[in-house]
Motif scaffolding. Structure first.
Motif, PDB file in Angstrom:
ATOM      1  N   ALA A  27       0.830  -1.128  -0.009  1.00 47.32           N
ATOM      2  CA  ALA A  27      -0.043   0.047   0.139  1.00 47.32           C
ATOM      3  C   ALA A  27       0.790   1.353  -0.112  1.00 47.32           C
ATOM      4  CB  ALA A  27      -0.847  -0.186   1.282  1.00 47.32           C
ATOM      5  N   ILE A  28       0.428   2.213  -0.594  1.00 46.73           N
ATOM      6  CA  ILE A  28       1.102   3.636  -0.544  1.00 46.73           C
ATOM      7  C   ILE A  28       1.436   4.284   0.721  1.00 46.73           C
ATOM      8  CG2 ILE A  28       0.376   4.323  -2.623  1.00 46.73           C
ATOM      9  CD1 ILE A  28      -1.548   6.379  -1.341  1.00 46.73           C
ATOM     10  N   ASP A  29       0.873   3.917   1.651  1.00 44.95           N
ATOM     11  CA  ASP A  29       1.324   4.248   3.128  1.00 44.95           C
ATOM     12  C   ASP A  29       2.236   3.318   3.981  1.00 44.95           C
ATOM     13  OD1 ASP A  29      -0.120   6.830   2.800  1.00 44.95           O
ATOM     14  OD2 ASP A  29      -1.871   6.114   3.598  1.00 44.95           O
ATOM     15  N   ASP A  30       2.394   2.140   3.196  1.00 42.46           N
ATOM     16  CA  ASP A  30       3.519   1.248   4.024  1.00 42.46           C
ATOM     17  C   ASP A  30       4.872   1.914   4.108  1.00 42.46           C
ATOM     18  OD1 ASP A  30       1.612  -0.471   4.296  1.00 42.46           O
ATOM     19  OD2 ASP A  30       1.986  -1.825   2.732  1.00 42.46           O
ATOM     20  N   PRO A  31       5.562   1.759   5.264  1.00 38.59           N
ATOM     21  CA  PRO A  31       6.742   2.217   5.296  1.00 38.59           C
ATOM     22  C   PRO A  31       7.783   1.555   4.371  1.00 38.59           C
ATOM     23  CG  PRO A  31       6.078   1.293   7.575  1.00 38.59           C
ATOM     24  CD  PRO A  31       5.278   1.015   6.595  1.00 38.59           C
ATOM     25  N   ILE A  32       8.796   2.240   3.738  1.00 31.41           N
ATOM     26  CA  ILE A  32       9.702   1.852   2.941  1.00 31.41           C
ATOM     27  C   ILE A  32      11.014   1.653   3.465  1.00 31.41           C
ATOM     28  CG2 ILE A  32      10.876   2.281   0.623  1.00 31.41           C
ATOM     29  CD1 ILE A  32       8.421   4.270   0.086  1.00 31.41           C
ATOM     30  N   LYS A  33      11.702   0.708   3.288  1.00 25.11           N
ATOM     31  CA  LYS A  33      12.786   0.323   4.164  1.00 25.11           C
ATOM     32  C   LYS A  33      14.108   0.978   3.277  1.00 25.11           C
ATOM     33  CE  LYS A  33      11.456  -3.956   5.949  1.00 25.11           C
ATOM     34  NZ  LYS A  33      11.873  -5.155   6.824  1.00 25.11           N
ATOM     35  N   VAL A  34      14.911   1.762   3.893  1.00 25.60           N
ATOM     36  CA  VAL A  34      15.888   2.606   3.461  1.00 25.60           C
ATOM     37  C   VAL A  34      17.120   2.166   4.478  1.00 25.60           C
ATOM     38  CG1 VAL A  34      14.579   4.358   2.543  1.00 25.60           C
ATOM     39  CG2 VAL A  34      15.485   4.613   4.864  1.00 25.60           C
ATOM     40  N   PRO A  35      18.559   2.587   3.695  1.00 22.37           N
ATOM     41  CA  PRO A  35      19.511   2.100   4.306  1.00 22.37           C
ATOM     42  C   PRO A  35      19.839   2.706   5.726  1.00 22.37           C
ATOM     43  CG  PRO A  35      20.300   2.544   1.966  1.00 22.37           C
ATOM     44  CD  PRO A  35      18.674   2.941   2.195  1.00 22.37           C
ATOM     45  N   SER A  36      19.298   3.935   6.098  1.00 21.42           N
ATOM     46  CA  SER A  36      19.623   4.416   7.490  1.00 21.42           C
ATOM     47  C   SER A  36      18.540   3.985   8.321  1.00 21.42           C
ATOM     48  CB  SER A  36      19.340   5.894   7.171  1.00 21.42           C
ATOM     49  OG  SER A  36      17.721   6.311   7.154  1.00 21.42           O
ATOM     50  N   GLY A  37      17.670   3.277   7.971  1.00 15.51           N
ATOM     51  CA  GLY A  37      16.698   2.443   8.879  1.00 15.51           C
ATOM     52  C   GLY A  37      15.682   3.433   9.319  1.00 15.51           C
ATOM     53  N   GLN A  38      15.733   4.789   8.871  1.00 15.80           N
ATOM     54  CA  GLN A  38      14.506   5.620   9.253  1.00 15.80           C
ATOM     55  C   GLN A  38      13.452   5.414   8.714  1.00 15.80           C
ATOM     56  OE1 GLN A  38      14.533   9.609   7.709  1.00 15.80           O
ATOM     57  NE2 GLN A  38      15.828   9.217   6.243  1.00 15.80           N
ATOM     58  N   PRO A  39      12.277   5.655   9.109  1.00 15.59           N
ATOM     59  CA  PRO A  39      10.813   5.643   8.495  1.00 15.59           C
ATOM     60  C   PRO A  39      10.658   6.367   7.559  1.00 15.59           C
ATOM     61  CG  PRO A  39      10.394   6.527  10.716  1.00 15.59           C
ATOM     62  CD  PRO A  39      11.854   6.262  10.623  1.00 15.59           C
ATOM     63  N   VAL A  40      10.169   5.739   6.309  1.00 11.80           N
ATOM     64  CA  VAL A  40       9.905   6.750   5.142  1.00 11.80           C
ATOM     65  C   VAL A  40       8.561   6.129   4.463  1.00 11.80           C
ATOM     66  CG1 VAL A  40      10.717   7.361   2.879  1.00 11.80           C
ATOM     67  CG2 VAL A  40      12.390   7.218   4.642  1.00 11.80           C
ATOM     68  N   THR A  41       7.863   7.024   4.057  1.00  9.49           N
ATOM     69  CA  THR A  41       6.589   6.713   3.548  1.00  9.49           C
ATOM     70  C   THR A  41       6.238   7.505   2.171  1.00  9.49           C
ATOM     71  OG1 THR A  41       5.111   8.174   4.596  1.00  9.49           O
ATOM     72  CG2 THR A  41       5.114   5.823   5.429  1.00  9.49           C
TER      73      THR A  41
END
Length: 138
Positions: A27-41
């Motif tokens: 879903a578009i509001d699911d968190p995206i995993k990024v290298p820094s580990g911060q939450p991103v949507t």
């Protein structure tokens, strides 16, 4: 909202079309995993032709940016990662290949083009070469 030239499309409608066409089931509001580990949507995608040719802007919300350990230098890798793993796979489903891809992170949702001194925003521009995002120095 997603804006295209003078037209406006609902974010959810386009996002779902892009996600389905791109073979992604999240879903578009699911968190995206990024290298820094911060939450991103994902917030929205906007495209236009501002004199440099077609540009796609992928806008994301990352509530931790601007805080200790989440300065610009700390999240540059996240922006390149989002360009290569989120934006590029969606280009084939979106339309013509752009001259430029801009990835932006803001600590809160914001309206494109409207300044808000309470919102921290970082962005980077990339060109696409052989399916890979190449960082452009402004």
């Amino acid at each position: 909202m997603v804006r295209a030239g003078g037209g406006v499309m609902q974010r959810a409608g386009l996002a779902m079309a892009v996600l389905v066409a791109g073979g992604v089931s999240a879903a578009i509001d699911d968190p995206i995993k990024v290298p820094s580990g911060q939450p991103v949507t994902f917030q929205e995608m906007i495209w236009d032709e501002p004199g440099q040719g077609l540009t796609y802007r992928f806008r994301f919300v990352a509530p931790e940016i601007g805080q200790a350990g989440r300065g610009f230098e700390d999240v540059m890798g996240d922006m390149e990662y989002l360009c290569n793993t989120y934006a590029v796979p969606r280009l084939a489903a979106t339309g013509p290949v752009p001259n430029q891809i801009v990835i932006s992170l803001s600590n809160a949702p914001s309206e494109f083009g409207v300044a808000d001194p309470d919102i921290t925003m970082f962005f980077e521009a990339y060109t696409l070469q052989d399916g890979t995002c190449i960082w452009e120095m402004f």
